[in-house]
Design a protein around this motif. Structure first.
Motif, PDB file in Angstrom:
ATOM      1  N   LYS A 266      18.336 -36.236  17.818  1.00 50.51           N
ATOM      2  CA  LYS A 266      18.710 -34.956  17.222  1.00 50.51           C
ATOM      3  C   LYS A 266      18.896 -33.872  18.277  1.00 50.51           C
ATOM      4  N   LYS A 267      18.158 -33.969  19.391  1.00 52.34           N
ATOM      5  CA  LYS A 267      18.307 -32.989  20.457  1.00 52.34           C
ATOM      6  C   LYS A 267      19.632 -33.189  21.187  1.00 52.34           C
ATOM      7  N   VAL A 268      20.022 -34.432  21.421  1.00 56.52           N
ATOM      8  CA  VAL A 268      21.257 -34.739  22.137  1.00 56.52           C
ATOM      9  C   VAL A 268      22.479 -34.547  21.226  1.00 56.52           C
ATOM     10  N   PHE A 269      22.363 -34.969  19.959  1.00 52.66           N
ATOM     11  CA  PHE A 269      23.454 -34.872  18.989  1.00 52.66           C
ATOM     12  C   PHE A 269      22.986 -34.045  17.798  1.00 52.66           C
ATOM     13  N   PRO A 270      22.943 -32.718  17.910  1.00 52.58           N
ATOM     14  CA  PRO A 270      22.367 -31.884  16.848  1.00 52.58           C
ATOM     15  C   PRO A 270      23.121 -31.925  15.529  1.00 52.58           C
ATOM     16  N   SER A 271      24.424 -32.218  15.554  1.00 53.46           N
ATOM     17  CA  SER A 271      25.176 -32.207  14.307  1.00 53.46           C
ATOM     18  C   SER A 271      25.201 -33.565  13.619  1.00 53.46           C
ATOM     19  N   ALA A 272      24.630 -34.585  14.238  1.00 52.12           N
ATOM     20  CA  ALA A 272      24.651 -35.925  13.665  1.00 52.12           C
ATOM     21  C   ALA A 272      23.419 -36.167  12.802  1.00 52.12           C
ATOM     22  N   SER A 273      23.578 -37.009  11.803  1.00 52.17           N
ATOM     23  CA  SER A 273      22.460 -37.406  10.952  1.00 52.17           C
ATOM     24  C   SER A 273      21.995 -38.782  11.392  1.00 52.17           C
ATOM     25  N   VAL A 274      20.709 -38.964  11.509  1.00 51.15           N
ATOM     26  CA  VAL A 274      20.145 -40.246  11.910  1.00 51.15           C
ATOM     27  C   VAL A 274      19.907 -41.077  10.657  1.00 51.15           C
ATOM     28  N   ILE A 275      20.442 -42.289  10.644  1.00 52.47           N
ATOM     29  CA  ILE A 275      20.209 -43.220   9.539  1.00 52.47           C
ATOM     30  C   ILE A 275      19.823 -44.567  10.128  1.00 52.47           C
TER      31      ILE A 275
ATOM     32  N   LEU B 284      32.060 -31.789   9.256  1.00 51.33           N
ATOM     33  CA  LEU B 284      33.115 -30.936   9.796  1.00 51.33           C
ATOM     34  C   LEU B 284      34.045 -31.708  10.720  1.00 51.33           C
ATOM     35  N   GLU B 285      33.512 -32.717  11.394  1.00 49.78           N
ATOM     36  CA  GLU B 285      34.333 -33.516  12.292  1.00 49.78           C
ATOM     37  C   GLU B 285      35.353 -34.359  11.539  1.00 49.78           C
TER      38      GLU B 285
ATOM     39  N   ILE C  73      42.665 -27.966   3.971  1.00 52.71           N
ATOM     40  CA  ILE C  73      41.986 -26.924   3.212  1.00 52.71           C
ATOM     41  C   ILE C  73      40.477 -27.176   3.122  1.00 52.71           C
ATOM     42  N   GLU C  74      40.086 -28.463   3.139  1.00 57.93           N
ATOM     43  CA  GLU C  74      38.650 -28.773   3.116  1.00 57.93           C
ATOM     44  C   GLU C  74      37.970 -28.244   4.373  1.00 57.93           C
ATOM     45  N   ARG C  75      38.625 -28.386   5.522  1.00 57.74           N
ATOM     46  CA  ARG C  75      38.056 -27.890   6.775  1.00 57.74           C
ATOM     47  C   ARG C  75      37.918 -26.363   6.744  1.00 57.74           C
ATOM     48  N   ARG C  76      38.946 -25.678   6.221  1.00 58.17           N
ATOM     49  CA  ARG C  76      38.881 -24.221   6.133  1.00 58.17           C
ATOM     50  C   ARG C  76      37.766 -23.788   5.188  1.00 58.17           C
ATOM     51  N   GLU C  77      37.569 -24.554   4.109  1.00 58.03           N
ATOM     52  CA  GLU C  77      36.482 -24.239   3.175  1.00 58.03           C
ATOM     53  C   GLU C  77      35.121 -24.420   3.837  1.00 58.03           C
ATOM     54  N   VAL C  78      34.930 -25.508   4.568  1.00 60.12           N
ATOM     55  CA  VAL C  78      33.659 -25.770   5.245  1.00 60.12           C
ATOM     56  C   VAL C  78      33.385 -24.692   6.296  1.00 60.12           C
ATOM     57  N   LEU C  79      34.404 -24.303   7.037  1.00 58.14           N
ATOM     58  CA  LEU C  79      34.234 -23.259   8.054  1.00 58.14           C
ATOM     59  C   LEU C  79      33.909 -21.907   7.417  1.00 58.14           C
ATOM     60  N   ALA C  80      34.554 -21.599   6.291  1.00 50.44           N
ATOM     61  CA  ALA C  80      34.269 -20.333   5.603  1.00 50.44           C
ATOM     62  C   ALA C  80      32.831 -20.314   5.087  1.00 50.44           C
ATOM     63  N   LYS C  81      32.377 -21.436   4.534  1.00 57.26           N
ATOM     64  CA  LYS C  81      30.992 -21.501   4.042  1.00 57.26           C
ATOM     65  C   LYS C  81      29.996 -21.421   5.198  1.00 57.26           C
ATOM     66  N   ALA C  82      30.339 -22.016   6.330  1.00 54.75           N
ATOM     67  CA  ALA C  82      29.459 -21.939   7.497  1.00 54.75           C
ATOM     68  C   ALA C  82      29.380 -20.511   8.036  1.00 54.75           C
ATOM     69  N   ALA C  83      30.453 -19.738   7.829  1.00 54.19           N
ATOM     70  CA  ALA C  83      30.474 -18.348   8.284  1.00 54.19           C
ATOM     71  C   ALA C  83      29.783 -17.413   7.294  1.00 54.19           C
ATOM     72  N   GLY C  84      29.307 -17.963   6.176  1.00 52.28           N
ATOM     73  CA  GLY C  84      28.569 -17.152   5.220  1.00 52.28           C
ATOM     74  C   GLY C  84      29.338 -16.776   3.971  1.00 52.28           C
ATOM     75  N   ASN C  85      30.576 -17.221   3.823  1.00 52.12           N
ATOM     76  CA  ASN C  85      31.364 -16.926   2.628  1.00 52.12           C
ATOM     77  C   ASN C  85      31.185 -18.073   1.634  1.00 52.12           C
TER      78      ASN C  85
END
Length: 118
Positions: free
Chosen positions: A8-17, A31-32, A37-49
């Motif tokens: 998690k320290k090396v790959f903070p955005s990855a989920s360990v399974i 996000l990767e 439009i899905e990417r724009r929605e995810v980015l908007a939600k990450a920005a707090g919208n």
């Protein structure tokens, strides 16, 4: 520090399974994989919208002709529903066009305003 913490320290955005054999595998951040439009929605939600497409219900204001309820839209037209009375069991639907005011049957005024696309 155990192996999960290190990953998690090396790959903070990855989920360990773990797979069936107990081996560590990783899933990429959504996000990767998102595009368009899905990417724009995810980015908007990450920005707090949390309402990037303005589809959540909002309480109407005074709604006078001088101070109408402003309805954001990226298009020249939008359909809007008005619940005229609190105990009303149906929605009064109407089309709003850019540049014109529209009065609902209950007397509230609405105006379409331009909003930048997501």
């Amino acid at each position: 520090m155990d192996e999960n913490d290190l990953i998690k320290k090396v790959f903070p955005s990855a989920s360990v399974i773990y797979d069936k054999e107990g081996e560590i595998s990783m899933m990429n951040d959504p996000l990767e994989h998102a595009s368009g439009i899905e990417r724009r929605e995810v980015l908007a939600k990450a920005a707090g919208n949390d309402n990037p497409f303005d589809i959540k219900v909002f309480k109407r204001g005074a709604g006078t002709k001088e101070n109408p309820n402003l309805i954001p839209s990226t298009f020249d037209e939008r359909i809007v529903g008005c619940i005229c009375e609190e105990d009303q069991t149906y929605v009064q639907w109407m089309w709003l066009q850019k540049g014109t005011l529209k009065r609902c049957e209950c007397g509230h005024w609405f105006k379409l305003v331009e909003k930048a696309p997501v």
